[in-house]
Design an enzyme around this catalytic site. Structure first.
Site, short mmCIF file in Angstrom:
data_model
loop_
_atom_site.label_atom_id
_atom_site.label_comp_id
_atom_site.label_asym_id
_atom_site.label_seq_id
_atom_site.Cartn_x
_atom_site.Cartn_y
_atom_site.Cartn_z
N ASP A 111 5.73 24.39 -24.27
CA ASP A 111 4.51 23.70 -23.78
C ASP A 111 3.88 23.32 -25.53
O ASP A 111 4.15 23.63 -26.46
CB ASP A 111 3.34 25.25 -24.36
CG ASP A 111 1.85 25.11 -23.91
OD1 ASP A 111 1.19 23.71 -24.12
OD2 ASP A 111 1.28 26.37 -23.83
N TYR A 171 -11.92 15.61 -23.06
CA TYR A 171 -10.62 14.48 -22.36
C TYR A 171 -11.40 13.64 -23.01
O TYR A 171 -9.53 12.41 -23.85
CB TYR A 171 -11.07 14.83 -21.15
CG TYR A 171 -9.66 13.59 -20.32
CD1 TYR A 171 -8.75 14.18 -20.36
CD2 TYR A 171 -9.79 12.50 -20.03
CE1 TYR A 171 -7.44 13.83 -19.88
CE2 TYR A 171 -9.15 11.75 -19.30
CZ TYR A 171 -7.46 12.44 -19.36
OH TYR A 171 -6.88 11.11 -18.92
N LYS A 208 -8.52 12.05 -25.87
CA LYS A 208 -7.18 10.40 -25.60
C LYS A 208 -8.54 9.45 -26.18
O LYS A 208 -8.04 8.57 -26.42
CB LYS A 208 -8.39 9.95 -24.36
CG LYS A 208 -7.90 10.93 -22.96
CD LYS A 208 -6.25 10.55 -23.51
CE LYS A 208 -5.70 11.72 -22.51
NZ LYS A 208 -3.83 11.92 -22.14
N THR A 227 -1.94 11.62 -9.31
CA THR A 227 -1.29 12.43 -9.91
C THR A 227 -2.60 13.73 -9.25
O THR A 227 -3.45 14.14 -8.59
CB THR A 227 -1.37 13.04 -11.18
OG1 THR A 227 -2.69 12.56 -11.53
CG2 THR A 227 -0.42 11.35 -11.39
#
Ligand SMILES: NC(=O)c1ccc[n+]([C@@H]2O[C@H](COP(=O)([O-])OP(=O)(O)OC[C@H]3O[C@@H](n4cnc5c(N)ncnc54)[C@H](O)[C@@H]3O)[C@@H](O)[C@H]2O)c1
Length: 260
Positions: A65, A165, A169, A200
């Site tokens: 992880d 997110y 990013k 995906t």
């Protein structure tokens, strides 16, 4: 120079995180198909084993992880101890932040701090600790390539993107630039790939669901969602001699989204 020489990655010891699925798997397949010595890293042990047995039998697997800094450091140290070098690291593992700001669940007042921290632990700290562990060895050998999977969601605001997110990013895009500066004198090149929409499992399979992806397709100038294999070219480029003078760069692979 021939394409064969420009894109030669044969024998390069390469670690790919998030390699059991999606873009990481496509990157690992590309590197392995071109003769690199690839180590697949993922926290999904079951899927990793399946990929190691059925898809890429000549690669190594490591169930790690990346949100556990000690575990990723141990893994990288172990790979270098056994193989004697580390040429390329793709810090690709990442998770989605759930609903984007288009949904009330994704609105700022509804963001749960535990969920925020969970995303940052993988997408930001996980990328940083992977880079850190790799850079220690690459500095000593005075050579190496680090490629981070960022996102177009880290380059601008977007309705489909969740807060953590977007933040994580954007953070890794500047981490790449920062590390590129420090590591350039050691001949270590650090770059980012910023994908647009790829088919995906990211986001709980949302990107695999034809009905859910229709509105996303409409946002893309090329009017389609990419297949994972469409990340292959830029990943091979960034690992290869063809990228000999490229560092600190962010490569969008987004069907034209950020051109608008
Ligand atoms: N699919 C897209 O449209 C898209 C767009 C922009 C960026 N990205 C980025 O691409 C990267 C790969 O995502 P994907 O689309 O292939 O998704 P995916 O879910 O198919 O693959 C991600 C893989 O990473 C693994 N992973 C997640 N957290 C991990 C951790 N803490 N430690 C180890 N492994 C972990 C998962 O088990 C999975 O196998 C991510 O960084 C993602 O943010 C994807």
């Amino acid at each position: 120079m021939t394409a064969e020489h420009l894109f030669a990655v044969k024998g390069l010891v390469t670690i790919v995180t998030g390699a059991a699925s999606g873009l990481g798997l496509a990157i690992a397949e590309t590197m392995a198909a071109n003769g690199a010595d690839v180590v697949l890293v993922d926290r999904n042990e079951k899927e990793l084993k399946r990929v190691g047995e059925e898809v890429l039998p000549r690669t190594e697997i490591a169930a790690v992880d990346v949100a556990d800094p000690e575990a990723i450091r141990r893994l990288i140290d172990d790979v270098v101890a056994r193989k004697g070098k580390l040429d390329v690291v793709f810090a690709n593992a990442g998770i989605s932040a759930g609903p984007g700001i288009v949904s009330p669940k994704g609105h700022i007042e509804n963001i749960d701090l535990a969920a925020w921290n969970e995303v940052l632990a993988t997408n930001q700290t996980g990328v940083f600790t992977t880079m850190q562990a790799a850079a220690r060895h690459m500095k000593a050998q005075r050579r190496g390539r680090i490629v981070v999977t960022a996102s177009v969601g880290g380059l601008r605001g977007a309705w489909a993107t969740g807060y953590s997110y977007a933040a994580s990013k954007a953070a890794v895009v500047n981490l790449v630039r920062q590390a590129a500066l420090e590591l350039a004198p050691f001949d270590i090149q650090v770059n980012a790939i910023a994908p647009g929409f790829f088919r995906t499992a990211l986001g709980g399979g949302r990107l695999l669901d034809e009905t859910a992806t229709k509105p996303l397709e409409a946002m893309v100038p090329m009017k389609r969602i990419a297949m994972p294999r469409e990340i292959a070219g830029v990943s091979l480029l960034l690992a290869s001699p063809a990228a000999s003078y490229i560092t600190g760069s962010v490569f969008t692979v987004d069907g034209g989204i950020t051109a608008a």
